[in-house]
Design an enzyme around this catalytic site. Structure first.
Site, short mmCIF file in Angstrom:
data_model
loop_
_atom_site.label_atom_id
_atom_site.label_comp_id
_atom_site.label_asym_id
_atom_site.label_seq_id
_atom_site.Cartn_x
_atom_site.Cartn_y
_atom_site.Cartn_z
N GLY A 25 -3.02 -1.71 -3.50
CA GLY A 25 -2.29 -0.99 -2.52
C GLY A 25 -0.81 -1.96 -2.28
CB SER A 26 1.61 -2.62 -4.14
OG SER A 26 1.12 -1.81 -5.09
#
Length: 232
Positions: free
Chosen positions: A189-190
């Site tokens: 996640g990013s």
């Protein structure tokens, strides 16, 4: 065509960065399952999810000149003008930026938005705020690339997030890359920001879905013919 080749064509590849994680989850599944079978099922689900997370599908990348391709799978979270990170050396004036937010369910292999030469790589330690926040561009851990092209310099910034705690960069300074080539990966996640030169015109809006290596984010000239592609 052999059976193995047929299977390979049907199964989405796993990026090597995920092998150690998948193996670890697999071993834990066997150990936990030997003590208590419900834990084994939970472990099997976690192993399957880990393999899904590290998937690395082949993409059909447009090769026409003047197009800027998405570097990441996800949702467009910002389109506007923002000052680039100072470590990139792109000046202090606001540049047009397109941000792609990746959830834990998106493919996290990042790709080059344009073809060119990497003239700078700059890593900056920082916080691990929600990558969807505006201040994540300034405060979070990040790794930035500057890609030099005939149309100008592009900035590509991998930003760690609330869950993502490891940025991996596959390329080196001075290396020449093609559009759609794999440049890195961010675990769990990013966000990826693309800073565009002044000649670019954004073609996406906030909330649009983006596919790494395929979705056209912007164009450097009007009326580009999108006919040539490559598998990458």
């Amino acid at each position: 065509m052999s059976l193995i080749e047929s299977i390979r064509k049907q199964v989405t590849p796993i990026h090597p960065e995920g092998y150690v994680f998948i193996a670890s989850f697999g071993v834990a599944t066997l150990v936990l399952g030997s003590f208590f079978s419900p834990l084994g099922w939970i472990g099997a689900f976690a192993t399957a999810w880990c393999a899904y997370f590290f998937r690395d599908p082949v993409r059909q990348t447009p090769l026409d000149e003047g197009l800027v391709i998405s570097p990441a799978d996800g949702v467009i979270s910002a389109v506007g003008f923002f000052p680039p990170p100072p470590e990139l050396g792109l000046g202090v004036e606001p540049l047009q930026r397109i941000s792609v937010f990746m959830s834990v369910f998106d493919c996290h292999v990042n790709r080059a938005p344009v073809a060119g030469r990497i003239v700078k790589i700059a890593y900056k330690p920082g916080l691990f705020l929600n990558a969807d926040l505006d201040k994540a561009s300034e405060d979070n851990e990040r790794n930035g690339l500057v890609i030099e092209t005939a149309a100008g310099r592009f900035g590509v910034v991998q930003i760690a997030g609330l869950v993502a705690r490891r940025i991996v960069c596959f390329v080196r300074q001075g290396e020449s890359i093609g559009v759609g080539d794999r440049i890195g990966l961010i675990r769990f996640g990013s966000r990826v920001d693309v800073y565009l030169p002044g000649t670019a015109r954004a073609l996406v809006t906030v909330g649009s879905k983006a596919v790494a290596g395929e979705t056209v984010l912007a164009e450097l000239r009007a009326g580009a013919n999108r006919r040539a592609f490559k598998s990458s």
